[in-house]
Design a protein around this motif. Sequence first.
Motif, short mmCIF file in Angstrom:
data_model
loop_
_atom_site.label_atom_id
_atom_site.label_comp_id
_atom_site.label_asym_id
_atom_site.label_seq_id
_atom_site.Cartn_x
_atom_site.Cartn_y
_atom_site.Cartn_z
N ASP A 136 29.88 25.12 40.53
CA ASP A 136 29.90 26.42 41.20
C ASP A 136 29.81 27.57 40.20
O ASP A 136 29.28 28.63 40.51
N LEU A 137 30.36 27.35 39.01
CA LEU A 137 30.34 28.43 38.02
C LEU A 137 29.08 28.40 37.17
O LEU A 137 28.87 29.28 36.34
N GLY A 138 28.28 27.37 37.34
CA GLY A 138 27.04 27.32 36.60
C GLY A 138 27.17 26.81 35.18
O GLY A 138 26.39 27.18 34.31
N ALA A 139 28.14 25.95 34.94
CA ALA A 139 28.33 25.41 33.60
C ALA A 139 27.87 23.96 33.54
O ALA A 139 27.57 23.35 34.56
N ILE A 140 27.83 23.45 32.34
CA ILE A 140 27.42 22.06 32.15
C ILE A 140 28.65 21.24 31.81
O ILE A 140 29.47 21.64 30.98
N ALA A 141 28.77 20.11 32.49
CA ALA A 141 29.88 19.21 32.17
C ALA A 141 29.45 18.28 31.07
O ALA A 141 28.43 17.61 31.17
N GLN A 142 30.23 18.24 30.01
CA GLN A 142 29.99 17.27 28.96
C GLN A 142 31.03 16.19 29.08
O GLN A 142 32.14 16.44 29.56
N ILE A 143 30.67 15.03 28.66
CA ILE A 143 31.62 13.94 28.84
C ILE A 143 31.69 13.08 27.59
O ILE A 143 30.68 12.76 26.98
N HIS A 144 32.92 12.80 27.20
CA HIS A 144 33.12 11.77 26.19
C HIS A 144 33.36 10.49 26.98
O HIS A 144 34.40 10.31 27.58
N ALA A 145 32.35 9.63 27.00
CA ALA A 145 32.38 8.53 27.94
C ALA A 145 32.83 7.23 27.29
O ALA A 145 32.08 6.58 26.58
N GLU A 146 34.07 6.89 27.53
CA GLU A 146 34.60 5.58 27.19
C GLU A 146 35.76 5.34 28.14
O GLU A 146 36.49 6.27 28.45
N ASN A 147 35.93 4.12 28.54
CA ASN A 147 37.01 3.82 29.46
C ASN A 147 38.33 3.71 28.68
O ASN A 147 38.63 2.70 28.06
N GLY A 148 39.10 4.78 28.73
CA GLY A 148 40.33 4.85 27.95
C GLY A 148 41.36 3.81 28.33
O GLY A 148 42.11 3.33 27.49
N ASP A 149 41.38 3.45 29.60
CA ASP A 149 42.36 2.46 30.04
C ASP A 149 42.12 1.13 29.35
O ASP A 149 43.05 0.49 28.83
N ILE A 150 40.87 0.71 29.34
CA ILE A 150 40.57 -0.58 28.73
C ILE A 150 40.83 -0.51 27.23
O ILE A 150 41.42 -1.42 26.65
N ILE A 151 40.40 0.59 26.61
CA ILE A 151 40.58 0.71 25.17
C ILE A 151 42.05 0.59 24.81
O ILE A 151 42.43 -0.11 23.88
N ASP A 152 42.86 1.27 25.59
CA ASP A 152 44.28 1.26 25.32
C ASP A 152 44.83 -0.17 25.33
O ASP A 152 45.57 -0.58 24.45
N GLU A 153 44.43 -0.90 26.36
CA GLU A 153 44.90 -2.29 26.46
C GLU A 153 44.37 -3.13 25.30
O GLU A 153 45.08 -3.94 24.72
N GLU A 154 43.11 -2.92 24.99
CA GLU A 154 42.50 -3.72 23.93
C GLU A 154 43.16 -3.41 22.58
O GLU A 154 43.37 -4.30 21.77
#
Lengths: 626, 676
Positions: free
Chosen positions: A244-262
């Motif tokens: 709605d505000l006209g911005a771009i969403a950037q994402i650091h994409a990694e599944n943190g839950d799995i990483i934490d367990e691993e």
Amino acid sequence: MMSERRCSEDDDRSSLISRLGSDSPRPRMNPQTQRRRAARPQPQSPHGGGRVLFPPGHTWENHGKREGDRLIIKGGKIVNDDQSFYADVYVEDGTIKQIGENLIIPSCVKTVDAYGQLVIPGGVDANTNLHAPQRGMNPTDDFYQGTRAALSGGTTTIMDHVLVEPGASLLTAFDQWREAAEEKSCCDFSLHLDITRWHEGLCEELEILIKDQGVNSFLFFMAYKDKYQSSDSQLYEAFGVLRDLGAIAQIHAENGDIIDEEQKKLLFLGITGPEGHILSHPEEVETEAVYRAVTIAKQTNCPLYVTKVMSKSAAEVIAKARKKGIVVYGEPITASLATDGSHYWSKDWPTAAAFVMSPPLNRDPSTPQYLTSLLACGDLQVTSSAHASFSTAQKAVGKDDFTLIPEGTNGIEERMSVVWDRAVSTGKMDENEFVAVTSTNAAKLFNIYPRKGRIAVGSDADIVIWNPKETRTVSAKTHNLMVEVNILEGLEFRGVASVVISGGRVVLEDGKLNVTKGSGRFISRKAFPDTVYKRIRARSKMAEARGVPRGNYDGPVHDVISVPKLVPPTPTTRGPTCPKTQASLRNLHQSGFTLAGNQVDDHIPRRSAQKIVAPPGGRSNITSLS
Amino acid sequence: MSDCRREWNREDELPVYLAGPIATGPNQRKSYGMFSSVEGAFDSKTIDFDNYAVGRKGSRTPRSGSRERVLDSGDPAGKTSSEGREGSLTDSPGEAEDVRPGVVVRYPSGMESSNGESERLLIKGGRVVNDDQSIYADVYIEDGLIKQVGENLVVPAGVKVIEANGRMVIPGGIDVNTCLMKSHLGTQPADDFLQGTKAALAGGTTMIIDHVTPEPGQSLLEAFERWQEAADKKACCDYSLHVDVPQWDETVKEELELLVQDKGINSFQVYMAYKDLYQLSDSQLYEAFSFLKQLGAVALVHAENGDVIAQEQTKILRMGITGPEGHALSRPEELEAEAVFRAITLGNRVNCPVYITKVMSKSAADTIAQARRRGCVVFGEPITASLVTDGSHYWNKNWAKAAAYVTSPPLSTDPTTPDHLNTLLASGDLQVVGSAHCAYSTSQKAIGREDFTLIPEGTNGVEERMAFVWDKAAAMGKMDENQFVAVTSTNAAKIFNLYPRKGRIAVGSDADVVIWDPDSSKIISAKLQQSASEYNIFEGVECRGGPALVLSQGRVVYEEGQLQAQQGAGRFIPRKHFPDYAYQRIKIRDQAKSKQGVTRGMYDGPVHDVFATPKYVTPSPSAKTSPTSHQPPPIRNLHQSNFSLSGAQADDFVPRRSGHRIVAPPGGRSNITNLG
């Protein structure tokens, strides 16, 4: 210049005089220039790169001044993302004033000789971390060192990530970053904001940032559980707001839950070295998160920019999503384009630790080539460096536990050369695409085009004269950074920036860097970048879901007894007690129970006979217990 | 059923032609008074036929040609036709087999089978179809077990003989996904274990695996026992149970262990959808998968992204869409595919077999297929509804009709979905067909007449499952009869460790046998169904193929449209953990994939000083200077949904002063947990 340079034979022959006499395709030149040049004594430089020819009276002192530099870049081949042509470029007051042949220009301008070289827009590095601390440690390369290195590699604009700690104010963090950068940065900069804890309360700040402060991109983390990680609901809400505000969403994409367990598992197994980092961040964890982020972006109709694409499968997910028409962009980085993850198993701890970053470099040695190919065909769009350098002593904080190693690799300086070497000189992409992925695309996405990312009249005079023939070998001894280990150590790259002009000033020539601390300006970016939002807008109009007009259902309706689930939550009573609830271990198992107040198990530990749906004194007692 | 049978058995003057071939040995010949003249003529025919049948396959072909006549004469296999068929069996003895080549049951004269368990049966002249091969063989059944399979069987005298007449003799279907007791807002499904299993038997399914759905906080064991009790009382066919795990905590672990070790449960369903109700976070899923793997159980996953669905539902309700189309709109296909992808990733990380229940969309199915190609141990289960129909009905003007289709994940709006899923089923990318039968009456569905999120979810399908797989896949030439058997029973039996007791026609297997008539045809209608729900989502669809005769535990329970199910006859079938089919690979991978660290010298260089990392302690609320950062209020919980489990919650101590954190309060912890 600190990086080692070598001149090929070609370059020797291509010195000015010999070239004038050759039959090889050569730049169009206006006859006057030729005449003038012919009359002038030619300084012989050992470097085949562009040289600056000073008119009489012009001295080095002028370099200190920011404005007022007048430059003409002569004889180069101007390369934009759409076409290449031979023309001269006249620069005044930090902007490009004229482009063409036979330019009419004032006397007393400095001439930059670009014969036989490419004149390209200065690089835009869309991802750096020059100020974001990790575990309380500031990066070794701050805005000064970092931007200095950037300039030496041909990058004239950086976009740094403002890491807002959970709960902190976005505006405060932004101001802090901007101040630090304005004080130290040698090139123009812009800022992304990293939002580490989303809640509705941020909307106001976001609006201020987007409308008044010139930030149009915000990074969310799907990793770093319990620290920065956002849940899917949060992402959904945030994406909706950003759209709605006209911005771009950037994402650091990694599944943190799995990483934490691993991570827990690996530490338990006794693996504490840097190899544990890659073992706990497997490729599929990245892929999964990219897939999820793309799905959420599609649902919210929000443009998505995936930072740090490190693996083949993650890149493929992005490519496929684009084929399905989703507005998503992918950013491979210097490291992922140049090297692979085999180094995590290096016997030398500092070397192995230097490669630690998230998502990690991929073990598959064919990853760099694959990513380069996707970059060439447009499935990935932007190259950046994700530069975040920590000294060996800082990395050694995690010498007994890989999870404590500060994450980040260098790459700000080598970025452009890596792309040229890996993509252009191998024939995967042409020079125009090179410009697109190193500057133009980033400028378009983040709405600083055509001010940056293009050689055109009116654009900022961020210009690089690119020598495609020269090579240089990367070494920590010769790079412009403070960090002791360079992850690209010993690699040789073809293609080097021979002259760099930032803001109309020559900052690199003859291998000499001449930067001014604090000369960088903050580049504000407007909302609703066209490249991204044209489609989004059209879709918003189309995507209106419609219900079915039906007559009322008048059949029998099954009785529902006292549906306790449907009682709307009474939010007001929960506020203060909420944090207290968090304290008990119970919270552990409730993580999904929220929002609707529907908690079905609210009443479970108690005897059902005591289940009071509407207690005499109102509902507040019950809710505060829960 | 027993009533009917006994009645017949009492008829001592049974038609001669019904005398079994075995009984026609020299010593067995009897004189049948008034029918004697007929007997001789017919008897020789029978013998001839049997010699052929037992001897050579090739001789079978002319016989199979006679099937077309069944088509002509065969009434729709609904309830209504049963009387007529029965009449024809008993009253017109003169009708020879060639005229009526349907399945014929012949009762030995004077043979009294007092109770069902000891009944002896011989299925003669059928083509035994297993998942690996088809052979012509007779099947001899005794005590509810298959005792002999082969030609020229030596069987005791006086067995009941069923003439299969060259039709397929297949293992009874296994429906791995039914919800016959899943309550919704306190209402029970219209089909309970009695109605549901009756419908199953009528469709050729002789075993169901029902989902035990405890509410969060309820004891899994108690729920399991409740289910078992109800099913023991009512089920007409063998059953087993999956247990759904509505939440994840320590107590659940203990119960799971008990269920696996003592109760014979080896499959547990976890939910990625139903936010705030059943949904587990990724961390919890990871833990759950790890734990299930240790136990040797199969993780069933309801794969939909609940977080996004919750958001979409709010949005769509806010837009004023309250009808069933909102259900489909709020659960787009992508969310299913995304969750499937995530579940597979988690399963692969943990190295735990993952079974995706209810594959409803092309993209979800493709995700599974691709994952299998990468070597992940994952199974996919399309259901009757997704194999036959699509989601266009959600936009139906008739509310009741549209609501009947409401199930989760919803039927895909893409009309090519059924075809695609059938193709993947045929190619082995999807393995098992379930029904997800969970029938609610229209008045129950009407609970959600003003809010689609309240509509009880579930469609019918248990009765139609086998027939539609035949119709959509086998009859279309997509799969052969062996694959048909594989997807309707064998694969399920293997995955859930029932094999070869179920899912195969072999000596020693349970006598759950179906004689399948590929040529029968019927039009699905709620009027003809066994299910008690008033609406059938396949209403009016024509469907080829159907069971001609169904044996459950060695007893004939369904025969040419007549159902003789016996309430409470179903037994609970316990299933052992570590099914080979799912776990062999898992075990080997565990051995092969031991992670290797690097042996290095100690790092002895300088180490940067780390201060007490104040960075990661979020500033106390009071320090927040921004006007906007109000104390994230009641909604706060919302943004914390991921903070859990490890106890390491970095922000645990944020709103409080750290001095106050009481790890072990003097009076024990009970107070705190009560509050929570």
